[in-house]
Design an enzyme around this catalytic site. Structure first.
Site, short mmCIF file in Angstrom:
data_model
loop_
_atom_site.label_atom_id
_atom_site.label_comp_id
_atom_site.label_asym_id
_atom_site.label_seq_id
_atom_site.Cartn_x
_atom_site.Cartn_y
_atom_site.Cartn_z
N TYR A 220 -36.60 -17.61 -11.11
CA TYR A 220 -35.81 -18.69 -11.71
C TYR A 220 -34.31 -18.50 -11.42
CZ TYR A 220 -34.10 -21.89 -15.36
OH TYR A 220 -33.47 -22.90 -16.03
N ALA B 137 -32.93 -16.84 -8.97
CA ALA B 137 -32.69 -17.06 -7.55
C ALA B 137 -32.60 -18.55 -7.24
CB ALA B 137 -33.81 -16.42 -6.73
N ASP C 239 -44.29 -36.01 -8.05
CA ASP C 239 -44.19 -34.56 -7.89
C ASP C 239 -43.15 -34.31 -6.83
OD1 ASP C 239 -44.43 -31.86 -7.42
OD2 ASP C 239 -46.63 -31.86 -7.36
N ALA D 180 -37.31 -36.26 -16.52
CA ALA D 180 -36.75 -37.13 -17.56
C ALA D 180 -37.71 -37.41 -18.70
CB ALA D 180 -36.30 -38.45 -16.93
N SER D 181 -38.88 -36.78 -18.71
CA SER D 181 -39.85 -37.10 -19.75
C SER D 181 -39.59 -36.37 -21.06
CB SER D 181 -41.27 -36.78 -19.25
OG SER D 181 -41.41 -35.40 -18.98
N LYS E 127 -31.73 -20.99 -9.28
CA LYS E 127 -30.54 -21.60 -9.86
C LYS E 127 -29.26 -21.16 -9.15
CE LYS E 127 -32.61 -24.08 -12.95
NZ LYS E 127 -32.56 -25.56 -12.88
#
Length: 250
Positions: free
Chosen positions: A158, A160, A66, A17-18, A162
């Protein structure tokens, strides 16, 4: 900034959310009345993001975390529940890329993407789920990607992660539908974020040429889809993936 109030009293936990899409989601939910718990690894950047929300009169707090750290995730969720007694919305947005052709992809690049995008989502969802089950209410939205279905050269790790998120979404939706909890995914296409900001004009034109609507999406386009899925109008929708890609992959 005014609120419409529909989400008043709701607690929304948003990862990543940053900045970018995650920050747009946090702002949209807070604008509509939710108290937003913003999660990110970089504490300094996260505090700046939360401060920008508060400056606009929105209710937000920072939870530096994290999501790859199972114990830290458990502790963070426990702290949130101790403060608010509930978590109504979980938005699993955090994700990273470590691109490269598979023949030359480093094992660490494979593991880091899967651990962040998929395993971190698992840790957080599992930690939040007990409270939602007890409340017999909740909304979970997982951020996938257009490449989960289309694929993309140089992004096997990436893609894989998703694609797995969409399978996870459908399976969990079936598990907990009887508890009044919905689980859906949002799959953005090419969005104007830090990931695309560094593209030169030629690359940007080539990317835009693949999109029927002939423009990149904006973070607010994705935030609107998430807002819909946590709202009253989506109470009978679960186990689906909402594509926000300008018609790029139908």
């Amino acid at each position: 900034m005014s609120r419409d109030g529909e989400l008043s009293g709701r607690i929304s936990l948003v990862t990543g959310a940053s900045r970018g899409i995650g920050h747009a989601i946090a702002r949209r939910l807070a604008r509509d009345g939710a108290t937003v718990v913003c999660v990110a690894r970089n504490a300094e950047r996260l505090e700046e993001a939360v401060a920008s929300l508060r400056k606009d009169g929105l209710t937000a707090e920072a939870l530096p975390l994290d999501i790859r750290d199972e114990d830290a995730v458990r502790s963070g969720v426990e702290q949130t529940l101790a403060r608010h007694t509930r978590i109504d919305h979980l938005i699993n947005n955090a994700g990273i890329t470590r691109d490269g052709l598979l023949l030359r992809m480093k094992t660490d690049d494979w593991k880091t993407v899967l651990e962040t995008n998929l395993t971190g989502m698992f840790f957080l969802t599992r930690a939040v789920l007990s409270a939602m089950v007890r409340a017999r209410s909740g909304r979970i939205v997982n951020l996938s990607s257009v490449v989960a279905r289309s694929g993309n050269p140089g992004q096997s790790n990436y893609c894989a992660s998703k694609a797995a998120i969409e399978g996870f979404t459908r399976s969990l939706a079936l598990e907990i539908a009887s508890r009044g909890i919905t689980v859906n995914a949002v799959a953005p296409g090419f969005i104007n974020t830090d990931m695309t900001a560094g593209l030169d004009d030629k690359a940007r034109q080539a990317m835009t040429g693949r999109i029927p609507l002939r423009r990149l999406g904006e973070p607010d386009d994705v935030a609107g889809a998430v807002r819909f899925l946590v709202g009253k109008e989506a109470s009978y929708i679960t186990g689906t993936t909402l594509n926000v890609n300008g018609g790029m992959h139908l």
